[in-house]
Scaffold this motif. Structure first.
Motif, PDB file in Angstrom:
ATOM      1  N   TYR A 131       0.823  -1.211   0.000  1.00 36.22           N
ATOM      2  CA  TYR A 131       0.000   0.000   0.000  1.00 36.22           C
ATOM      3  C   TYR A 131       0.859   1.264   0.000  1.00 36.22           C
ATOM      4  O   TYR A 131       0.503   2.256  -0.657  1.00 36.22           O
ATOM      5  CB  TYR A 131      -0.951  -0.007   1.193  1.00 36.22           C
ATOM      6  N   THR A 132       1.972   1.255   0.709  1.00 34.07           N
ATOM      7  CA  THR A 132       2.855   2.423   0.705  1.00 34.07           C
ATOM      8  C   THR A 132       3.362   2.704  -0.706  1.00 34.07           C
ATOM      9  O   THR A 132       3.337   3.838  -1.192  1.00 34.07           O
ATOM     10  CB  THR A 132       4.037   2.209   1.654  1.00 34.07           C
ATOM     11  N   THR A 133       3.826   1.658  -1.377  1.00 35.30           N
ATOM     12  CA  THR A 133       4.379   1.815  -2.735  1.00 35.30           C
ATOM     13  C   THR A 133       3.329   2.317  -3.716  1.00 35.30           C
ATOM     14  O   THR A 133       3.572   3.253  -4.491  1.00 35.30           O
ATOM     15  CB  THR A 133       4.948   0.473  -3.220  1.00 35.30           C
ATOM     16  N   VAL A 134       2.145   1.703  -3.696  1.00 32.75           N
ATOM     17  CA  VAL A 134       1.106   2.069  -4.653  1.00 32.75           C
ATOM     18  C   VAL A 134       0.554   3.460  -4.366  1.00 32.75           C
ATOM     19  O   VAL A 134       0.314   4.246  -5.298  1.00 32.75           O
ATOM     20  CB  VAL A 134      -0.023   1.017  -4.642  1.00 32.75           C
ATOM     21  N   LEU A 135       0.352   3.801  -3.101  1.00 26.20           N
ATOM     22  CA  LEU A 135      -0.169   5.133  -2.769  1.00 26.20           C
ATOM     23  C   LEU A 135       0.825   6.228  -3.154  1.00 26.20           C
ATOM     24  O   LEU A 135       0.426   7.292  -3.646  1.00 26.20           O
ATOM     25  CB  LEU A 135      -0.495   5.211  -1.282  1.00 26.20           C
ATOM     26  N   LEU A 157       0.465   6.571  -6.939  1.00 25.83           N
ATOM     27  CA  LEU A 157      -0.771   7.162  -7.426  1.00 25.83           C
ATOM     28  C   LEU A 157      -0.938   8.610  -6.988  1.00 25.83           C
ATOM     29  O   LEU A 157      -1.385   9.457  -7.772  1.00 25.83           O
ATOM     30  CB  LEU A 157      -1.965   6.331  -6.951  1.00 25.83           C
ATOM     31  N   ASP A 158      -0.588   8.906  -5.738  1.00 24.67           N
ATOM     32  CA  ASP A 158      -0.846  10.244  -5.186  1.00 24.67           C
ATOM     33  C   ASP A 158       0.284  11.230  -5.438  1.00 24.67           C
ATOM     34  O   ASP A 158       0.042  12.417  -5.679  1.00 24.67           O
ATOM     35  CB  ASP A 158      -1.120  10.148  -3.685  1.00 24.67           C
ATOM     36  N   LEU A 159       1.525  10.746  -5.377  1.00 22.25           N
ATOM     37  CA  LEU A 159       2.677  11.638  -5.538  1.00 22.25           C
ATOM     38  C   LEU A 159       3.435  11.386  -6.835  1.00 22.25           C
ATOM     39  O   LEU A 159       4.442  12.053  -7.098  1.00 22.25           O
ATOM     40  CB  LEU A 159       3.631  11.483  -4.348  1.00 22.25           C
ATOM     41  N   HIS A 160       2.979  10.401  -7.623  1.00 20.06           N
ATOM     42  CA  HIS A 160       3.643  10.045  -8.884  1.00 20.06           C
ATOM     43  C   HIS A 160       5.117   9.688  -8.658  1.00 20.06           C
ATOM     44  O   HIS A 160       5.975   9.987  -9.484  1.00 20.06           O
ATOM     45  CB  HIS A 160       3.528  11.176  -9.910  1.00 20.06           C
ATOM     46  N   LEU A 161       5.368   9.036  -7.514  1.00 18.38           N
ATOM     47  CA  LEU A 161       6.729   8.629  -7.162  1.00 18.38           C
ATOM     48  C   LEU A 161       7.026   7.271  -7.770  1.00 18.38           C
ATOM     49  O   LEU A 161       6.234   6.333  -7.658  1.00 18.38           O
ATOM     50  CB  LEU A 161       6.881   8.568  -5.643  1.00 18.38           C
ATOM     51  N   SER A 162       8.173   7.168  -8.405  1.00 18.60           N
ATOM     52  CA  SER A 162       8.557   5.907  -9.031  1.00 18.60           C
ATOM     53  C   SER A 162       8.674   4.790  -7.986  1.00 18.60           C
ATOM     54  O   SER A 162       9.187   5.009  -6.887  1.00 18.60           O
ATOM     55  CB  SER A 162       9.901   6.060  -9.741  1.00 18.60           C
ATOM     56  N   PRO A 163       8.201   3.585  -8.318  1.00 19.95           N
ATOM     57  CA  PRO A 163       8.386   2.446  -7.416  1.00 19.95           C
ATOM     58  C   PRO A 163       9.855   2.157  -7.100  1.00 19.95           C
ATOM     59  O   PRO A 163      10.147   1.497  -6.100  1.00 19.95           O
ATOM     60  CB  PRO A 163       7.742   1.283  -8.177  1.00 19.95           C
ATOM     61  N   LEU A 164      10.772   2.639  -7.956  1.00 24.81           N
ATOM     62  CA  LEU A 164      12.192   2.466  -7.648  1.00 24.81           C
ATOM     63  C   LEU A 164      12.536   3.147  -6.324  1.00 24.81           C
ATOM     64  O   LEU A 164      13.475   2.734  -5.628  1.00 24.81           O
ATOM     65  CB  LEU A 164      13.049   3.037  -8.773  1.00 24.81           C
ATOM     66  N   LEU A 165      11.778   4.182  -5.985  1.00 23.06           N
ATOM     67  CA  LEU A 165      11.910   4.838  -4.683  1.00 23.06           C
ATOM     68  C   LEU A 165      10.819   4.378  -3.720  1.00 23.06           C
ATOM     69  O   LEU A 165      11.048   4.259  -2.521  1.00 23.06           O
ATOM     70  CB  LEU A 165      11.841   6.361  -4.853  1.00 23.06           C
ATOM     71  N   GLY A 166       9.628   4.129  -4.255  1.00 28.71           N
ATOM     72  CA  GLY A 166       8.510   3.739  -3.415  1.00 28.71           C
ATOM     73  C   GLY A 166       8.670   2.377  -2.768  1.00 28.71           C
ATOM     74  O   GLY A 166       8.256   2.177  -1.613  1.00 28.71           O
ATOM     75  N   ILE A 167       9.282   1.440  -3.472  1.00 28.00           N
ATOM     76  CA  ILE A 167       9.466   0.101  -2.904  1.00 28.00           C
ATOM     77  C   ILE A 167      10.393   0.127  -1.682  1.00 28.00           C
ATOM     78  O   ILE A 167      10.042  -0.431  -0.637  1.00 28.00           O
ATOM     79  CB  ILE A 167       9.980  -0.868  -3.993  1.00 28.00           C
ATOM     80  N   PRO A 168      11.574   0.784  -1.751  1.00 32.21           N
ATOM     81  CA  PRO A 168      12.385   0.897  -0.527  1.00 32.21           C
ATOM     82  C   PRO A 168      11.677   1.657   0.584  1.00 32.21           C
ATOM     83  O   PRO A 168      11.810   1.304   1.764  1.00 32.21           O
ATOM     84  CB  PRO A 168      13.639   1.654  -0.999  1.00 32.21           C
ATOM     85  N   VAL A 188       9.444  -4.665   1.284  1.00 31.49           N
ATOM     86  CA  VAL A 188      10.020  -4.443  -0.041  1.00 31.49           C
ATOM     87  C   VAL A 188       9.390  -5.384  -1.064  1.00 31.49           C
ATOM     88  O   VAL A 188       8.999  -4.965  -2.167  1.00 31.49           O
ATOM     89  CB  VAL A 188      11.551  -4.618   0.009  1.00 31.49           C
ATOM     90  N   TRP A 189       9.265  -6.643  -0.706  1.00 31.56           N
ATOM     91  CA  TRP A 189       8.653  -7.598  -1.629  1.00 31.56           C
ATOM     92  C   TRP A 189       7.166  -7.327  -1.795  1.00 31.56           C
ATOM     93  O   TRP A 189       6.596  -7.573  -2.866  1.00 31.56           O
ATOM     94  CB  TRP A 189       8.890  -9.029  -1.139  1.00 31.56           C
ATOM     95  N   GLY A 190       6.510  -6.801  -0.747  1.00 29.29           N
ATOM     96  CA  GLY A 190       5.107  -6.423  -0.882  1.00 29.29           C
ATOM     97  C   GLY A 190       4.924  -5.333  -1.921  1.00 29.29           C
ATOM     98  O   GLY A 190       4.009  -5.394  -2.757  1.00 29.29           O
TER      99      GLY A 190
END
Length: 330
Positions: free
Chosen positions: A82-86, A89-100, A232-234
């Motif tokens: 949920y942290t990565t996806v939110l 979607l909300d901040l247009h942050l790349s998962p490359l940063l969102g996943i960590p 991270v895997w989530g």
């Protein structure tokens, strides 16, 4: 003549690096697998095996090295997802940063939760982790800004910076790299001073404290690291599947499967969770594909029988096969 003692430290260093070298070699073979097969089902099974192998290894930091059985690691999987996806979607942050960042969020929540709960052990700690999972499920279901019960969808597109691809191949290759990194983190932490402290605490916490081991801090660090890897895997899994909801992310069945993979392979061992995943995940996927809904539950029966057989004949997990083979030869 005297033996050349200067060779002993070099040999010791090679022995220490051998697990990492073996893991890197296996990762290379897995990365080359798409050259030999384009079967989407086979690649899906390999992806899921890597996923649960890494999740089992992450869980083993708590359930194996620390000796605290957790049935709530699906909670940290959900926090990371949920942290990565939110953030995407909300901040247009790349998962490359969102996943960590999802891993850090899971670690922060784990640290807050573990402070009062890690003083418990046995079934008391296990029950608390199940309750934690249910709290996460109900909490996210009632948060409209997190999608509520309907969940969240990842945009469809072809944007490598956002980890959006038209086909599954890049995700598979990224999973191989992430699995190797997960193995390296577990290997490094288990071989560090902290890892030896974990084993001492698991063996006899009172004795470890009497020898000066900072037990509470070590348990907190172990729990937070385990949660971070799971988170991270989530996050990565959320981008891979493209859709998340509370029932799929905060799932008790997923948490139990993580525990099964680790314990049947050999909790507290470096290779155990990966061996458990290599046995259980392909077995489950192949049996479901072969029989499907017409099986009358035969696929679940076969899956259960294998679990029972391994538990009865190899109570220490699949990693005990090597020790038994060595004893038999001796």
């Amino acid at each position: 003549m005297h033996p050349d003692l200067s060779l002993e430290p070099a040999a010791g260093r090679w022995r220490q690096r051998l697990p990492l070298l073996l893991a890197a070699g296996l990762a290379l073979l897995l990365a080359l697998a798409p050259l030999f097969t384009h079967d989407a089902f086979i690649l899906q099974v390999l992806f899921k095996t890597l996923l649960f192998g890494a999740l089992g290894a992450s869980w083993s930091l708590v359930g194996g090295f620390l000796g605290r059985i957790s049935f709530g690691h699906g909670f940290f999987l959900g926090v990371g997802a949920y942290t990565t996806v939110l953030l995407m979607l909300d901040l247009h942050l790349s998962p490359l940063l969102g996943i960590p960042l999802g891993g850090l969020a899971a670690a922060a929540v784990a640290w807050l939760i573990a402070a009062p709960t890690l003083r418990l052990s046995g079934h008391y700690f296990a029950m608390i982790t199940i309750g934690l999972l249910q709290i996460g499920l109900l909490g996210v279901t009632n948060l409209s800004w997190a999608g509520g019960a309907s969940g969240l969808s990842v945009p469809i597109g072809n944007h490598p910076w956002m980890l959006l691809f038209r086909n599954r191949m890049p995700y598979y290759l990224l999973a191989v790299v992430l699995a190797l990194l997960s193995f390296a983190v577990v290997y490094g932490s288990s071989r560090s001073r902290l890892g030896y402290y974990w084993r001492a605490i698991s063996g006899d916490e009172a004795a470890a404290r009497s020898l000066g081991v900072p037990a509470q801090r070590c348990k907190l660090l172990g729990f937070a690291l385990s949660a971070a890897l799971t988170g991270v895997w989530g996050g990565f899994f959320a981008i891979y599947v493209g859709f998340i909801d509370p029932d799929s992310m905060f799932s008790l069945s997923t948490s139990v499967e993580i525990v099964l993979v680790a314990i049947l392979g050999g909790a507290g061992s470096l290779y155990g969770p990966w061996l458990g995943a290599a046995l259980l995940i392909p077995l489950g996927e192949v049996s479901r594909a072969a029989w499907g809904g017409s099986s009358g539950g035969a696929d679940v029966l076969v899956y259960g029988l294998v679990i029972v057989a391994v538990t009865m004949f190899l109570p220490g997990g699949l990693t005990t096969l090597r020790r038994r083979h060595g004893v038999a030869r001796g």
